[in-house]
Design an enzyme around this catalytic site. Structure first.
Site, PDB file in Angstrom:
ATOM      1  N   MET A  27      14.534   1.163  51.980  1.00 30.77           N
ATOM      2  CA  MET A  27      14.277   2.431  52.672  1.00 30.77           C
ATOM      3  C   MET A  27      13.725   2.163  54.076  1.00 30.77           C
ATOM      4  O   MET A  27      13.169   3.058  54.709  1.00 30.77           O
ATOM      5  CB  MET A  27      13.302   3.291  51.868  1.00 30.77           C
ATOM      6  CG  MET A  27      13.884   3.684  50.507  1.00 30.77           C
ATOM      7  SD  MET A  27      13.223   5.207  49.840  1.00 30.77           S
ATOM      8  CE  MET A  27      11.490   4.806  49.757  1.00 30.77           C
ATOM      9  N   GLY A  28      13.851   0.908  54.547  1.00 26.29           N
ATOM     10  CA  GLY A  28      13.389   0.597  55.895  1.00 26.29           C
ATOM     11  C   GLY A  28      11.892   0.386  55.962  1.00 26.29           C
ATOM     12  O   GLY A  28      11.233   0.172  54.940  1.00 26.29           O
ATOM     13  N   HIS A  34      10.743  -7.702  52.147  1.00 24.01           N
ATOM     14  CA  HIS A  34      12.173  -7.367  52.264  1.00 24.01           C
ATOM     15  C   HIS A  34      12.956  -8.553  52.843  1.00 24.01           C
ATOM     16  O   HIS A  34      14.067  -8.852  52.411  1.00 24.01           O
ATOM     17  CB  HIS A  34      12.375  -6.178  53.206  1.00 24.01           C
ATOM     18  CG  HIS A  34      11.802  -4.885  52.721  1.00 24.01           C
ATOM     19  ND1 HIS A  34      10.687  -4.305  53.296  1.00 24.01           N
ATOM     20  CD2 HIS A  34      12.183  -4.059  51.728  1.00 24.01           C
ATOM     21  CE1 HIS A  34      10.425  -3.175  52.681  1.00 24.01           C
ATOM     22  NE2 HIS A  34      11.310  -2.998  51.719  1.00 24.01           N
ATOM     23  N   GLN A  62      14.474  10.743  45.597  1.00 26.69           N
ATOM     24  CA  GLN A  62      13.475  10.042  44.785  1.00 26.69           C
ATOM     25  C   GLN A  62      12.037  10.406  45.160  1.00 26.69           C
ATOM     26  O   GLN A  62      11.100   9.810  44.647  1.00 26.69           O
ATOM     27  CB  GLN A  62      13.698   8.533  44.828  1.00 26.69           C
ATOM     28  CG  GLN A  62      13.395   7.861  46.155  1.00 26.69           C
ATOM     29  CD  GLN A  62      13.886   6.418  46.180  1.00 26.69           C
ATOM     30  OE1 GLN A  62      15.069   6.149  46.271  1.00 26.69           O
ATOM     31  NE2 GLN A  62      12.957   5.469  46.107  1.00 26.69           N
ATOM     32  N   GLY A 149      13.158  -6.211  44.633  1.00 18.93           N
ATOM     33  CA  GLY A 149      11.854  -6.865  44.488  1.00 18.93           C
ATOM     34  C   GLY A 149      11.221  -6.602  43.122  1.00 18.93           C
ATOM     35  O   GLY A 149      11.336  -5.511  42.569  1.00 18.93           O
ATOM     36  N   SER A 187       3.841  -4.102  50.960  1.00 16.36           N
ATOM     37  CA  SER A 187       4.468  -2.820  50.659  1.00 16.36           C
ATOM     38  C   SER A 187       4.549  -2.014  51.944  1.00 16.36           C
ATOM     39  O   SER A 187       3.648  -2.090  52.794  1.00 16.36           O
ATOM     40  CB  SER A 187       3.613  -2.057  49.642  1.00 16.36           C
ATOM     41  OG  SER A 187       3.946  -0.683  49.670  1.00 16.36           O
ATOM     42  N   SER A 188       5.625  -1.248  52.070  1.00 19.54           N
ATOM     43  CA  SER A 188       5.751  -0.394  53.257  1.00 19.54           C
ATOM     44  C   SER A 188       4.587   0.586  53.335  1.00 19.54           C
ATOM     45  O   SER A 188       4.196   1.009  54.419  1.00 19.54           O
ATOM     46  CB  SER A 188       7.063   0.387  53.200  1.00 19.54           C
ATOM     47  OG  SER A 188       8.140  -0.517  53.162  1.00 19.54           O
ATOM     48  N   ARG A 189       4.038   0.951  52.187  1.00 19.26           N
ATOM     49  CA  ARG A 189       2.967   1.960  52.198  1.00 19.26           C
ATOM     50  C   ARG A 189       1.605   1.365  52.568  1.00 19.26           C
ATOM     51  O   ARG A 189       0.655   2.123  52.807  1.00 19.26           O
ATOM     52  CB  ARG A 189       2.906   2.687  50.846  1.00 19.26           C
ATOM     53  CG  ARG A 189       4.128   3.608  50.651  1.00 19.26           C
ATOM     54  CD  ARG A 189       3.989   4.540  49.459  1.00 19.26           C
ATOM     55  NE  ARG A 189       5.012   5.570  49.471  1.00 19.26           N
ATOM     56  CZ  ARG A 189       6.166   5.522  48.769  1.00 19.26           C
ATOM     57  NH1 ARG A 189       6.440   4.488  47.993  1.00 19.26           N
ATOM     58  NH2 ARG A 189       7.032   6.522  48.841  1.00 19.26           N
TER      59      ARG A 189
END
Ligand code: PAF
Length: 291
Positions: A27-28, A34, A62, A149, A187-189
Protein backbone atom coordinates in the site's frame (compact mmCIF):
# COMPACT_ATOMS: atom_id res chain seq x y z
CA UNK A 1 12.12 0.68 -13.47
CA UNK A 2 8.90 1.31 -15.37
CA UNK A 3 6.02 3.00 -13.60
CA UNK A 4 2.67 1.88 -14.97
CA UNK A 5 -0.77 3.15 -13.96
CA UNK A 6 -3.18 1.16 -16.12
CA UNK A 7 -4.08 -2.52 -16.37
CA UNK A 8 -3.84 -2.49 -20.19
CA UNK A 9 -0.31 -1.04 -20.19
CA UNK A 10 0.83 -3.47 -17.50
CA UNK A 11 -0.53 -6.45 -19.44
CA UNK A 12 1.18 -5.24 -22.62
CA UNK A 13 4.49 -4.83 -20.78
CA UNK A 14 4.29 -8.23 -19.07
CA UNK A 15 3.36 -9.96 -22.33
CA UNK A 16 6.88 -9.16 -23.54
CA UNK A 17 8.63 -10.53 -20.46
CA UNK A 18 10.47 -13.85 -20.91
CA UNK A 19 8.82 -15.39 -17.82
CA UNK A 20 5.92 -14.75 -15.44
CA UNK A 21 6.74 -12.15 -12.78
CA UNK A 22 7.44 -12.21 -9.07
CA UNK A 23 5.06 -9.88 -7.26
CA UNK A 24 5.17 -7.79 -4.07
CA UNK A 25 1.83 -6.05 -3.40
CA UNK A 26 1.99 -3.03 -1.05
CA UNK A 27 0.00 0.00 0.00
CA UNK A 28 3.06 2.25 -0.36
CA UNK A 29 4.68 4.47 2.28
CA UNK A 30 7.50 1.97 1.98
CA UNK A 31 10.14 1.10 4.55
CA UNK A 32 13.08 -1.30 4.66
CA UNK A 33 10.73 -4.21 5.41
CA UNK A 34 9.07 -3.78 2.01
CA UNK A 35 12.45 -3.38 0.31
CA UNK A 36 13.58 -6.67 1.89
CA UNK A 37 10.53 -8.33 0.27
CA UNK A 38 11.65 -6.93 -3.11
CA UNK A 39 15.17 -8.27 -2.49
CA UNK A 40 13.69 -11.66 -1.58
CA UNK A 41 11.61 -11.66 -4.80
CA UNK A 42 14.76 -10.77 -6.78
CA UNK A 43 16.66 -13.66 -5.20
CA UNK A 44 13.78 -16.07 -5.80
CA UNK A 45 13.60 -15.29 -9.53
CA UNK A 46 17.40 -15.50 -9.97
CA UNK A 47 18.32 -15.31 -13.64
CA UNK A 48 15.01 -16.79 -14.87
CA UNK A 49 14.04 -13.60 -16.66
CA UNK A 50 10.99 -13.07 -14.43
CA UNK A 51 10.55 -9.37 -13.77
CA UNK A 52 9.98 -8.20 -10.19
CA UNK A 53 6.72 -6.25 -10.00
CA UNK A 54 5.58 -4.20 -7.00
CA UNK A 55 2.17 -2.61 -6.67
CA UNK A 56 1.15 0.41 -4.65
CA UNK A 57 -2.55 0.77 -4.02
CA UNK A 58 -4.26 2.00 -0.86
CA UNK A 59 -7.18 -0.39 -0.86
CA UNK A 60 -10.35 1.27 0.45
CA UNK A 61 -12.06 -2.14 0.81
CA UNK A 62 -9.84 -3.22 3.69
CA UNK A 63 -10.32 -0.10 5.84
CA UNK A 64 -13.14 0.16 8.38
CA UNK A 65 -15.28 3.33 8.60
CA UNK A 66 -13.24 4.70 11.54
CA UNK A 67 -9.84 3.69 10.21
CA UNK A 68 -7.12 5.73 8.52
CA UNK A 69 -7.98 5.33 4.79
CA UNK A 70 -8.08 9.12 4.19
CA UNK A 71 -4.93 9.90 6.14
CA UNK A 72 -2.87 6.86 5.08
CA UNK A 73 0.34 8.44 3.68
CA UNK A 74 0.51 8.53 -0.13
CA UNK A 75 4.23 8.94 -0.96
CA UNK A 76 4.45 7.68 -4.52
CA UNK A 77 7.55 9.60 -5.67
CA UNK A 78 9.65 8.61 -2.69
CA UNK A 79 8.38 5.03 -2.89
CA UNK A 80 9.27 4.82 -6.59
CA UNK A 81 12.84 5.96 -5.84
CA UNK A 82 13.19 3.34 -3.12
CA UNK A 83 11.82 0.58 -5.33
CA UNK A 84 14.14 1.55 -8.17
CA UNK A 85 17.16 1.37 -5.83
CA UNK A 86 15.95 -1.97 -4.46
CA UNK A 87 15.99 -3.56 -7.93
CA UNK A 88 12.26 -3.58 -8.73
CA UNK A 89 11.59 -3.77 -12.50
CA UNK A 90 7.99 -2.56 -12.70
CA UNK A 91 5.88 -0.49 -10.34
CA UNK A 92 2.13 -0.85 -10.89
CA UNK A 93 0.39 2.10 -9.26
CA UNK A 94 -3.24 2.24 -10.39
CA UNK A 95 -5.64 4.86 -9.14
CA UNK A 96 -8.94 3.92 -7.61
CA UNK A 97 -11.00 4.28 -10.78
CA UNK A 98 -8.59 1.96 -12.60
CA UNK A 99 -8.86 -0.83 -10.03
CA UNK A 100 -12.46 -0.23 -8.98
CA UNK A 101 -14.21 1.35 -12.03
CA UNK A 102 -17.51 0.20 -10.53
CA UNK A 103 -18.15 -0.46 -6.84
CA UNK A 104 -16.56 -3.88 -6.25
CA UNK A 105 -19.66 -6.05 -5.86
CA UNK A 106 -17.88 -9.39 -6.30
CA UNK A 107 -15.78 -10.13 -3.24
CA UNK A 108 -13.68 -12.96 -1.84
CA UNK A 109 -15.00 -13.85 1.62
CA UNK A 110 -12.45 -15.96 3.51
CA UNK A 111 -13.68 -18.62 5.98
CA UNK A 112 -14.85 -17.28 9.29
CA UNK A 113 -12.72 -19.62 11.45
CA UNK A 114 -9.57 -17.98 10.10
CA UNK A 115 -10.71 -14.52 9.02
CA UNK A 116 -12.96 -13.53 11.92
CA UNK A 117 -10.44 -14.22 14.70
CA UNK A 118 -7.54 -12.04 15.91
CA UNK A 119 -7.35 -9.08 13.45
CA UNK A 120 -10.66 -10.04 11.84
CA UNK A 121 -12.45 -9.87 15.20
CA UNK A 122 -11.38 -6.25 15.64
CA UNK A 123 -11.47 -5.19 11.97
CA UNK A 124 -14.68 -6.69 10.53
CA UNK A 125 -14.40 -7.26 6.78
CA UNK A 126 -10.66 -6.56 6.74
CA UNK A 127 -9.67 -9.90 5.23
CA UNK A 128 -12.49 -9.78 2.68
CA UNK A 129 -11.02 -6.47 1.52
CA UNK A 130 -7.49 -7.89 1.46
CA UNK A 131 -8.43 -11.11 -0.38
CA UNK A 132 -10.55 -9.24 -2.92
CA UNK A 133 -7.83 -6.78 -3.89
CA UNK A 134 -5.06 -9.40 -3.84
CA UNK A 135 -7.04 -11.78 -6.06
CA UNK A 136 -7.74 -8.90 -8.44
CA UNK A 137 -4.06 -7.89 -8.47
CA UNK A 138 -3.07 -11.53 -9.02
CA UNK A 139 -5.43 -11.67 -12.03
CA UNK A 140 -3.87 -8.52 -13.44
CA UNK A 141 -0.20 -9.34 -12.77
CA UNK A 142 -0.46 -13.15 -13.14
CA UNK A 143 2.69 -13.74 -11.10
CA UNK A 144 4.33 -17.12 -10.60
CA UNK A 145 5.25 -16.16 -7.06
CA UNK A 146 4.33 -13.46 -4.55
CA UNK A 147 6.00 -12.33 -1.33
CA UNK A 148 4.16 -11.06 1.78
CA UNK A 149 5.65 -10.04 5.14
CA UNK A 150 5.32 -12.30 8.19
CA UNK A 151 4.64 -9.20 10.27
CA UNK A 152 1.05 -9.58 8.97
CA UNK A 153 1.08 -13.22 10.03
CA UNK A 154 -2.65 -13.83 9.74
CA UNK A 155 -2.84 -12.03 6.38
CA UNK A 156 -0.09 -14.29 5.03
CA UNK A 157 -2.01 -17.37 6.18
CA UNK A 158 -5.35 -16.15 4.81
CA UNK A 159 -3.76 -15.43 1.42
CA UNK A 160 -1.84 -18.72 1.32
CA UNK A 161 -5.11 -20.59 1.97
CA UNK A 162 -6.95 -18.54 -0.66
CA UNK A 163 -4.32 -19.45 -3.25
CA UNK A 164 -4.51 -23.14 -2.27
CA UNK A 165 -8.30 -23.35 -2.22
CA UNK A 166 -8.70 -21.42 -5.47
CA UNK A 167 -5.93 -23.49 -7.11
CA UNK A 168 -4.07 -20.38 -8.24
CA UNK A 169 -0.70 -21.29 -9.83
CA UNK A 170 1.19 -18.90 -7.55
CA UNK A 171 3.81 -19.76 -4.93
CA UNK A 172 3.36 -17.69 -1.77
CA UNK A 173 6.52 -16.78 0.18
CA UNK A 174 6.71 -15.23 3.65
CA UNK A 175 9.31 -12.55 4.35
CA UNK A 176 10.84 -12.27 7.83
CA UNK A 177 9.84 -9.22 9.87
CA UNK A 178 12.44 -6.46 9.83
CA UNK A 179 12.98 -4.67 13.13
CA UNK A 180 14.54 -1.39 14.19
CA UNK A 181 17.64 -1.73 16.42
CA UNK A 182 15.46 -1.46 19.51
CA UNK A 183 13.25 -4.31 18.28
CA UNK A 184 10.20 -2.40 17.00
CA UNK A 185 8.82 -4.16 13.91
CA UNK A 186 9.02 -1.87 10.88
CA UNK A 187 5.57 -0.71 9.82
CA UNK A 188 4.17 2.09 7.70
CA UNK A 189 2.07 3.09 10.70
CA UNK A 190 5.14 3.70 12.94
CA UNK A 191 5.30 7.11 11.27
CA UNK A 192 2.15 8.10 13.20
CA UNK A 193 3.99 7.77 16.56
CA UNK A 194 5.25 10.91 18.34
CA UNK A 195 8.76 10.65 19.90
CA UNK A 196 7.47 9.57 23.33
CA UNK A 197 5.20 6.95 21.75
CA UNK A 198 8.05 5.75 19.51
CA UNK A 199 10.18 5.12 22.62
CA UNK A 200 7.30 3.33 24.36
CA UNK A 201 6.49 1.25 21.27
CA UNK A 202 9.38 -1.14 22.02
CA UNK A 203 7.19 -2.54 24.81
CA UNK A 204 5.26 -4.47 22.17
CA UNK A 205 8.20 -6.72 21.26
CA UNK A 206 9.35 -6.75 24.90
CA UNK A 207 5.94 -8.16 25.84
CA UNK A 208 6.07 -10.80 23.10
CA UNK A 209 9.55 -11.84 24.24
CA UNK A 210 8.29 -12.14 27.83
CA UNK A 211 5.43 -14.36 26.64
CA UNK A 212 7.92 -16.48 24.68
CA UNK A 213 10.13 -16.92 27.77
CA UNK A 214 7.16 -17.75 30.01
CA UNK A 215 5.75 -20.30 27.55
CA UNK A 216 9.20 -21.92 27.25
CA UNK A 217 9.59 -22.04 31.05
CA UNK A 218 6.13 -23.56 31.57
CA UNK A 219 6.77 -26.06 28.78
CA UNK A 220 10.08 -27.23 30.20
CA UNK A 221 8.47 -27.55 33.65
CA UNK A 222 5.77 -29.76 32.07
CA UNK A 223 3.15 -27.18 33.09
CA UNK A 224 2.03 -25.76 29.76
CA UNK A 225 -1.71 -26.22 29.33
CA UNK A 226 -4.58 -23.97 28.18
CA UNK A 227 -4.96 -22.52 31.68
CA UNK A 228 -1.28 -21.58 31.88
CA UNK A 229 -1.43 -20.03 28.41
CA UNK A 230 -4.52 -17.98 29.34
CA UNK A 231 -2.74 -16.66 32.46
CA UNK A 232 0.37 -15.71 30.46
CA UNK A 233 -1.78 -13.93 27.84
CA UNK A 234 -3.79 -12.05 30.47
CA UNK A 235 -0.62 -10.91 32.28
CA UNK A 236 0.87 -9.67 29.00
CA UNK A 237 -2.26 -7.66 28.08
CA UNK A 238 -2.46 -6.21 31.60
CA UNK A 239 1.23 -5.22 31.53
CA UNK A 240 0.72 -3.23 28.33
CA UNK A 241 -2.53 -1.68 29.56
CA UNK A 242 -0.90 -0.58 32.84
CA UNK A 243 1.55 1.44 30.73
CA UNK A 244 -1.34 3.19 28.95
CA UNK A 245 -1.78 0.93 25.92
CA UNK A 246 -5.24 -0.26 24.88
CA UNK A 247 -4.76 -3.88 24.01
CA UNK A 248 -7.05 -5.75 21.61
CA UNK A 249 -5.33 -9.10 22.10
CA UNK A 250 -2.19 -10.96 23.08
CA UNK A 251 -2.87 -14.58 22.10
CA UNK A 252 -0.82 -17.74 21.77
CA UNK A 253 -1.98 -19.84 18.82
CA UNK A 254 -0.92 -22.79 16.67
CA UNK A 255 1.39 -21.69 13.86
CA UNK A 256 -0.35 -23.95 11.35
CA UNK A 257 -3.90 -22.52 11.56
CA UNK A 258 -3.94 -19.86 14.31
CA UNK A 259 -6.40 -21.90 16.39
CA UNK A 260 -6.15 -22.54 20.10
CA UNK A 261 -3.76 -25.42 20.85
CA UNK A 262 -5.13 -28.31 22.89
CA UNK A 263 -3.53 -29.31 26.19
CA UNK A 264 -1.96 -32.33 24.47
CA UNK A 265 -0.48 -30.13 21.72
CA UNK A 266 0.84 -27.66 24.27
CA UNK A 267 2.68 -30.36 26.14
CA UNK A 268 3.91 -32.15 23.00
CA UNK A 269 5.79 -29.30 21.34
CA UNK A 270 3.18 -28.01 18.85
CA UNK A 271 4.79 -25.01 17.04
CA UNK A 272 3.19 -21.86 18.46
CA UNK A 273 3.09 -18.17 17.70
CA UNK A 274 2.13 -15.27 19.93
CA UNK A 275 0.24 -12.47 18.18
CA UNK A 276 -0.61 -9.06 19.60
CA UNK A 277 -2.48 -5.91 18.63
CA UNK A 278 -2.57 -2.86 20.86
CA UNK A 279 -3.20 0.83 20.51
CA UNK A 280 -0.64 3.39 21.63
CA UNK A 281 -2.30 6.80 21.57
CA UNK A 282 -4.17 6.75 18.29
CA UNK A 283 -1.82 4.28 16.57
CA UNK A 284 -2.70 0.60 16.45
CA UNK A 285 0.38 -1.63 16.30
CA UNK A 286 0.50 -5.35 15.58
CA UNK A 287 3.37 -7.80 15.93
CA UNK A 288 4.02 -11.50 16.44
CA UNK A 289 6.76 -13.91 17.47
CA UNK A 290 7.05 -17.60 16.68
CA UNK A 291 7.64 -19.60 19.86
O1 PAF B 1 -0.17 -5.78 3.54
C1 PAF B 1 -0.57 -4.87 2.79
O2 PAF B 1 0.12 -3.88 2.55
C2 PAF B 1 -1.95 -4.97 2.18
O3 PAF B 1 -2.84 -5.61 3.05
C3 PAF B 1 -1.95 -5.64 0.80
C4 PAF B 1 -1.51 -7.10 0.88
C5 PAF B 1 -1.04 -4.89 -0.15
C6 PAF B 1 -3.38 -5.62 0.22
O4 PAF B 1 -3.85 -4.33 0.08
Amino acid sequence: MKIIHTIAELRAELAQAPAAPAFVPTMGNLHDGHLALIAQARTLVGDSGSPVVASIFVNRLQFGPNEDFDTYPRTLERDADLLRQAGCDILFAPNESELYPQPQGYKVVPPTELADILEGAFRPGFFTGVCTVVLKLFNIVQPRLAVFGKKDYQQLMVLRNMVNQMALPIQIHGGETLRAEDGLALSSRNGYLNPAERAEATQMIATLRTVKAQVAAARSAGQLDQGAVARIEAKASAALNERGWKTDYVLVRRQRDLLLPTDAELSHGEPLVVLAASRLGTTRLIDNLEL
